[in-house]
Design an enzyme around this catalytic site. Structure first.
Site, mmCIF file in Angstrom:
data_model
loop_
_atom_site.group_PDB
_atom_site.id
_atom_site.type_symbol
_atom_site.label_atom_id
_atom_site.label_comp_id
_atom_site.label_asym_id
_atom_site.label_seq_id
_atom_site.Cartn_x
_atom_site.Cartn_y
_atom_site.Cartn_z
ATOM 1 C CB ILE A 123 -1.005 -0.073 0.979
ATOM 2 C CG1 ILE A 123 -2.131 -1.133 0.895
ATOM 3 C CG2 ILE A 123 -1.616 1.362 1.537
ATOM 4 C CD1 ILE A 123 -3.101 -1.304 2.088
ATOM 5 C CD GLU A 124 2.738 3.662 3.697
ATOM 6 O OE1 GLU A 124 3.118 4.394 3.132
ATOM 7 O OE2 GLU A 124 1.645 3.592 4.699
#
Length: 337
Positions: A123-124
Site C-alpha cells: 500500500i505504501e
C-alpha cells in the site's frame, strides 16, 4: 506518526516559487529554529546553516499536502478498490516469494504475520516502485517553514521536528541530508517512514551494519514489524471481526473509536446494539470502526488493538482497513492450490 501520501490536491499553494522566495538561511524565523536545533542536537550552527542553505521551497509539496476538496465524498468502497486489486496482489505474491525468509524471520521474532507486512509495503510504495523522488530536505523545510495557509490545520511544527530528525539521521548514518529522497510529505523508503520513525523504529534486519529502507527490503520488513509491535501489536491476535447492528435504535456513534483505542468489551457492544462475530478464544478489548460509502449501508467492524496498531502507521480507519483486507486477500491466494 507518518505523513500520509495517499491523497493529493490540485489546489495552489499559498507561497511563491523558489525563485521568488528568500533562502531559508536569510529568514529570522529560521535563524531562531537553527539556534534551538543546534542546542537540541549538539550540532554546530554553521553546519545547520550550511545544510539549510541548500534547501529550496517546493511548491509541489505545499500543493500536494493540502486535503482533497471537501466536495469529494470519502468512500470505503472506492478506497479499498485502490489497494485490494490485481496489481498489488500479484506483486505482493512476488515480493513474498522473493523475501520469504526475511518475512518468516520477522514473523517469528515480532509476531506480525507476513501478509500484514507485505500489505503495508504494498500500500505504501507498491513494493518499492513508488517511493517518491523529492528531496526530503526541500519537503521538510517547505512544510516546516512555509506551511500552506489554505490548509485547515497547521502541522508545521511536526515537519520542523522531522527536519531536525533528518539532520540527526544524516549524522548518524554519515550521509549528506540533501541525499535523502522522499515522498512529497517527507516519508522515506519502501515502508515510508518519516525521519523520526527511522531513528526510533527502523532496524538493521540484514545485519550489514546500517539501516537502508530505500534499497534493502529486508530492513524494511523488519522495521515495519518492529514499528507495529512498538505501537501495540499482539502476537496471534486478529485484526478485526465483522459486525452488524441488531436494532434500528442502536446508538453506535458514541462508541466509534475516534480515539483509536479498543476500549469496550463484547458485552458492552451487544448492549448498545452491535453484534460482533468474535472468535471464541478472543476476550480482549474492542473498538467500533465505521467504514462509510455514500449511498450504501455503513460497514462496521469490531477492531482489536492490532487494528489500532496499524492506525499508528496512518491514522485512518480506511488505511488500516485496506491493510487488513489486502493482507487477508494475500494470505488467501497463498493458500490457493
Amino acid at each position: 506518526m507518518f505523513a500520509s501520501a495517499h491523497a493529493a490536491s490540485s489546489q495552489g499553494a499559498g507561497k511563491p516559487s523558489s525563485v521568488e522566495a528568500p533562502r531559508y538561511t536569510q529568514r529570522g524565523d529560521v535563524a531562531a529554529w537553527i539556534a534551538d536545533t543546534s542546542f537540541q542536537l549538539a550540532m554546530p550552527v554553521e553546519r545547520i546553516e550550511a545544510v539549510l542553505s541548500q534547501a529550496r521551497y517546493s511548491p509541489e509539496a505545499a500543493r500536494f499536502i493540502l486535503p482533497t476538496s471537501p466536495t469529494v465524498q470519502r468512500s470505503w468502497r472506492a478506497y479499498r478498490s485502490r489497494f485490494v486489486e490485481p496489481v498489488r496482489l500479484n506483486e505482493g505474491q512476488r515480493f513474498w516469494d522473493t523475501h520469504r525468509i526475511a518475512l518468516a524471520r520477522a514473523e517469528a521474532k515480532w509476531g506480525v504475520p507476513a501478509e500484514v507486512i507485505v500489505a503495508i509495503i504494498g500500500i505504501e510504495t507498491l513494493y518499492g516502485r513508488q517511493q517518491g523522488n523529492f528531496r526530503a530536505l526541500d519537503v521538510l523545510a517547505t512544510l516546516g517553514f512555509d506551511w500552506p495557509t489554505e490548509a485547515p490545520r497547521d502541522r508545521s511544527a511536526f515537519f520542523r521536528d522531522q527536519l531536525a530528525e533528518l539532520l540527526a539521521l544524516a549524522r548518524e548514518q554519515n550521509i549528506e541530508p540533501q541525499s535523502f529522497k522522499s515522498s512529497y510529505a517527507g516519508a522515506i523508503g519502501l515502508p515510508q517512514f518519516m525521519p523520526g520513525s527511522i531513528r526510533a523504529f527502523a532496524v538493521d534486519f540484514d545485519n550489514d551494519g546500517h539501516v537502508d529502507l530505500r534499497n534493502t527490503p529486508t530492513d524494511a520488513i523488519g522495521s515495519v514489524a518492529n514499528f507495529l509491535v512498538q505501537h501495540g501489536w499482539v502476537r496471534d491476535m486478529p485484526v478485526w471481526f465483522s459486525a452488524r447492528l441488531t436494532g434500528e435504535s442502536a446508538q453506535i456513534e458514541p462508541l466509534i473509536a475516534h480515539d483509536l483505542i479498543a476500549s469496550y468489551e463484547d458485552a458492552n457492544l451487544r448492549e448498545a446494539g452491535m453484534s460482533c462475530a468474535v472468535d471464541r478464544n478472543y476476550n480482549g478489548p474492542l473498538g467500533v470502526v465505521d467504514l462509510v460509502t455514500p449511498d450504501e449501508p455503513t460497514a462496521y467492524r469490531c477492531a482489536t488493538p492490532n487494528f489500532f496498531a496499524i492506525t499508528q502507521y496512518n491514522r485512518s480507519f480506511f488505511y488500516a482497513g485496506a491493510v487488513a483486507e489486502l493482507a487477508l486477500a494475500l494470505r488467501a491466494e497463498r493458500r490457493a492450490p
